[in-house]
Scaffold this active site. Structure first.
Site, mmCIF file in Angstrom:
data_model
loop_
_atom_site.group_PDB
_atom_site.id
_atom_site.type_symbol
_atom_site.label_atom_id
_atom_site.label_comp_id
_atom_site.label_asym_id
_atom_site.label_seq_id
_atom_site.Cartn_x
_atom_site.Cartn_y
_atom_site.Cartn_z
ATOM 1 N N LYS A 22 0.830 -1.204 0.000
ATOM 2 C CA LYS A 22 0.000 0.000 0.000
ATOM 3 C C LYS A 22 0.873 1.266 0.000
ATOM 4 C CE LYS A 22 -1.785 1.452 4.077
ATOM 5 N NZ LYS A 22 -1.424 2.840 4.442
ATOM 6 N N ASN A 23 1.863 1.304 0.883
ATOM 7 C CA ASN A 23 2.618 2.548 1.060
ATOM 8 C C ASN A 23 3.652 2.799 -0.040
ATOM 9 O OD1 ASN A 23 1.031 3.062 3.227
ATOM 10 N ND2 ASN A 23 2.573 2.565 4.784
ATOM 11 N N CYS A 117 -5.435 12.844 13.429
ATOM 12 C CA CYS A 117 -5.543 11.435 13.067
ATOM 13 C C CYS A 117 -5.472 10.609 14.331
ATOM 14 C CB CYS A 117 -4.412 11.172 12.085
ATOM 15 S SG CYS A 117 -3.619 9.615 12.151
ATOM 16 N N ARG A 122 0.456 14.422 13.488
ATOM 17 C CA ARG A 122 0.941 14.249 12.113
ATOM 18 C C ARG A 122 0.911 15.521 11.256
ATOM 19 N NH1 ARG A 122 -1.268 8.585 9.887
ATOM 20 N NH2 ARG A 122 0.577 8.729 8.586
ATOM 21 N N ASP A 307 4.678 0.424 12.149
ATOM 22 C CA ASP A 307 3.495 -0.256 11.597
ATOM 23 C C ASP A 307 3.396 -1.723 12.024
ATOM 24 O OD1 ASP A 307 2.731 2.072 10.410
ATOM 25 O OD2 ASP A 307 3.445 1.548 8.403
ATOM 26 N N ARG A 399 -8.620 -0.661 4.660
ATOM 27 C CA ARG A 399 -7.725 0.340 4.074
ATOM 28 C C ARG A 399 -6.369 -0.269 3.749
ATOM 29 N NH1 ARG A 399 -7.440 5.830 7.221
ATOM 30 N NH2 ARG A 399 -6.016 6.039 5.475
HETATM 31 N N1 EPU Z 1 6.322 14.633 10.932
HETATM 32 C C1 EPU Z 1 6.432 15.972 11.218
HETATM 33 N N2 EPU Z 1 6.289 16.870 10.177
HETATM 34 C C2 EPU Z 1 6.049 16.460 8.896
HETATM 35 C C3 EPU Z 1 5.940 15.092 8.619
HETATM 36 C C4 EPU Z 1 6.089 14.193 9.664
HETATM 37 O O1 EPU Z 1 6.661 16.351 12.349
HETATM 38 O O2 EPU Z 1 5.925 17.328 8.025
HETATM 39 C C5 EPU Z 1 6.462 13.645 12.026
HETATM 40 C C6 EPU Z 1 5.180 12.834 12.235
HETATM 41 O O3 EPU Z 1 4.254 13.494 13.054
HETATM 42 C C7 EPU Z 1 5.724 11.577 12.880
HETATM 43 C C8 EPU Z 1 7.092 11.407 12.194
HETATM 44 O O4 EPU Z 1 7.409 12.664 11.631
HETATM 45 O O5 EPU Z 1 5.921 11.753 14.239
HETATM 46 C C9 EPU Z 1 7.155 10.368 11.099
HETATM 47 O O6 EPU Z 1 6.035 10.505 10.230
HETATM 48 P P1 EPU Z 1 6.121 10.226 8.675
HETATM 49 O O7 EPU Z 1 5.995 11.512 7.950
HETATM 50 O O8 EPU Z 1 7.284 9.360 8.366
HETATM 51 O O9 EPU Z 1 4.783 9.392 8.458
HETATM 52 P P2 EPU Z 1 3.912 9.399 7.151
HETATM 53 O O10 EPU Z 1 4.800 9.620 5.992
HETATM 54 O O11 EPU Z 1 2.744 10.284 7.335
HETATM 55 C C10 EPU Z 1 4.162 6.868 6.561
HETATM 56 C C11 EPU Z 1 3.237 5.704 6.362
HETATM 57 C C12 EPU Z 1 2.667 5.291 7.713
HETATM 58 C C13 EPU Z 1 3.849 4.900 8.630
HETATM 59 C C14 EPU Z 1 4.824 6.076 8.735
HETATM 60 C C15 EPU Z 1 6.081 5.754 9.542
HETATM 61 C C16 EPU Z 1 2.397 6.086 4.142
HETATM 62 C C17 EPU Z 1 1.257 6.422 3.251
HETATM 63 N N3 EPU Z 1 2.171 6.102 5.456
HETATM 64 O O12 EPU Z 1 3.388 7.905 7.121
HETATM 65 O O13 EPU Z 1 1.856 4.142 7.490
HETATM 66 O O14 EPU Z 1 3.378 4.564 9.914
HETATM 67 O O15 EPU Z 1 5.237 6.492 7.418
HETATM 68 O O16 EPU Z 1 6.759 4.686 8.980
HETATM 69 O O17 EPU Z 1 3.479 5.764 3.650
HETATM 70 C C18 EPU Z 1 0.106 2.651 7.911
HETATM 71 O O18 EPU Z 1 0.337 2.110 6.820
HETATM 72 O O19 EPU Z 1 -0.663 2.128 8.780
HETATM 73 C C19 EPU Z 1 0.729 3.921 8.250
HETATM 74 C C20 EPU Z 1 0.260 4.720 9.191
#
Ligand code: EPU
Length: 420
Positions: A22-23, A117, A122, A307, A399
């Site tokens: 998915k990701n 969320c 996030r 995850d 999802r």
């Molecule tokens: N963060 C910030 N600012 C930003 C972006 C992120 O502070 O602009 C913080 C977040 O709040 C968090 C940390 O950085 O504390 C890491 O978040 P990240 O941005 O890596 O998460 P994401 O990209 O929103 C993806 C996956 C998630 C997975 C996380 C961590 C996708 C679509 N989603 O989310 O997947 O948990 O990386 O590996 O790729 C899931 O599949 O169940 C899922 C939640």
């Protein structure tokens, strides 16, 4: 709303196929916005989030054609609107992935700010700051991120003070069409980022260093169409392996990628399970034993993935001994704990650590899914519990897990979906 009913106590045993990740699929679909030629994406999982991304591209006027094998052909030459509306973004935070490619290719993007969320606040500040560093003019107004650029984005040094998976992906996509060189520092090393980079390279992008924390992109004027197949889902793989271990059973997962699961396999071996791997398969055999408790600490790849945290917590709930489960990525990712305690789990929460003392058995109960991985952990708890467990709000599961009840039934589980 549909429910899942699980009659627990069956040792899983059998073989299943793993779906596409998915990701990986979500950013790769968004990458279709970078070209005026078709991008054909294969090995897409049948999931709600994938449908949402396709719907989002569709409302913007991108032509999306799906063939009988669920290969999706995206043609963004037909785009009519640069607007990702709140109605869709609120249902899937990963919609933010259209921001970078749309801005870079068309010079404009208006994307609704994703709201809060279930697992944490996030924010998306790193996505915005990265694009600003590349010369974009970004304002947040009326709940929307409104980004514009006068001419091409400019290559820049983009430093992430927190490792962000989708943040890295957004800037990586934007950088492919920028003028000059972009260097992403403290970039995410997740296999899904590498998969996206490989797809972009197949489209003509000039990228090096993906899979390390420094990614370098030499911008090009134009990308071209390509055909790309997404990587197998490592989290789906890990979830079935943990389910087998928790029930004392055996599972062979095929069409997967063992090398991207190292941190998870190390922990599974620590439980006492026998784990063997081949090129594209993994077999776990618990040989009827009760797993030993294992402590985990989540961190960005290649460390133990957030995850998989909830699923390991469910296994520890019935394991021999006491373990700690520490969550360092998201501040509120323990909602499943309260549900599992209703099934008899012995867990105490201290800040971002759960202390889990394994009990001999859990008892089935009605429980509520709160997010995707939390729901997977409740399924695992239901599989080991005595009696019936009814899981509500299973749209969270749909999802991210393709045909979860069919796959578990193949492994012998007594699980059924009850339509609302
Ligand atoms: N963060 C910030 N600012 C930003 C972006 C992120 O502070 O602009 C913080 C977040 O709040 C968090 C940390 O950085 O504390 C890491 O978040 P990240 O941005 O890596 O998460 P994401 O990209 O929103 C993806 C996956 C998630 C997975 C996380 C961590 C996708 C679509 N989603 O989310 O997947 O948990 O990386 O590996 O790729 C899931 O599949 O169940 C899922 C939640």
């Amino acid at each position: 709303m549909d429910k899942l009913i699980i009659e627990g106590g069956v040792r899983l045993d059998g073989e299943i196929r793993i779906s596409g990740a998915k990701n990986s699929a979500l950013p790769i679909l968004a990458a279709g916005l970078l070209v005026d030629e078709p991008l054909i994406v294969g090995n897409l999982p049948h999931l709600h989030d994938i449908t949402t991304m396709i719907e989002l591209l569709g409302v913007m006027g991108v032509e999306v054609v799906i063939d009988e094998k669920l290969n999706v052909e995206i043609n963004s030459a037909t785009i009519k609107s640069y607007n990702a509306p709140y109605e869709l973004v609120k249902t899937m935070r990963a919609s933010i992935l259209v921001l970078g490619p749309m801005l870079s290719h068309f010079g404009e993007a208006n994307v609704s700010l994703p709201g809060g969320c279930a697992i944490g606040s996030r924010p998306v500040d790193l996505h915005i700051r990265g694009l600003e560093a590349m010369g974009a003019d970004v304002v947040v107004e009326d709940g929307y991120i409104k980004a514009k650029t006068n001419g091409r984005l400019k290559g820049a040094r983009v430093f992430f003070d927190t490792v962000s998976v989708t943040g890295t992906e957004n800037i990586l996509m934007a950088a492919t069409l920028a003028e000059g060189e972009t260097v992403l520092e403290n970039a995410a090393r997740e296999p899904e980022v590498v998969d996206l980079a490989e797809c972009l390279i197949a489209m003509g992008a000039k990228i090096s260093g993906h899979g390390t924390d420094t990614i370098t992109v030499q911008g090009v004027e134009k990308l071209h169409g390509a055909s790309y197949s997404v990587l197998p889902d490592r989290i789906e793989t890990g979830t079935y392996l943990v389910a087998a271990a928790a029930t004392g059973g055996r599972v062979r997962v095929k069409d997967t990628c063992p090398e991207v699961l190292e941190a998870v396999l190390v922990k599974l071996r620590e439980t006492g399970a026998e784990v063997t791997t081949g090129d594209d398969w993994i077999e776990l055999d618990m040989k009827g034993k009760r797993p030993k408790a294992v402590s985990v600490h989540t961190a960005p790849y290649p460390a133990f993935p957030t995850d998989m945290q909830a699923q390991f917590l469910a296994m520890n709930a019935v394991a021999e001994g006491t373990a700690t489960v520490t969550e360092t990525i998201f501040e509120n990712r323990f909602m499943h704990v309260h549900e599992m305690m209703r099934m008899g789990a012995n867990v105490s929460l201290e800040g971002n650590t759960a202390i889990v003392t394994g009990v001999e058995g859990l008892k089935g109960a009605p429980v509520m899914a709160t997010d995707l991985r939390a729901s997977a952990s409740l399924v695992i708890a239901g599989l080991v519990a005595e009696g019936d467990t009814t899981i509500e709000r299973i749209y969270h599961i749909d999802r991210g897990y393709e045909c979860i009840e069919e796959k578990l039934q193949l492994l012998g589980a007594k699980i059924r979906r009850v339509p609302a």
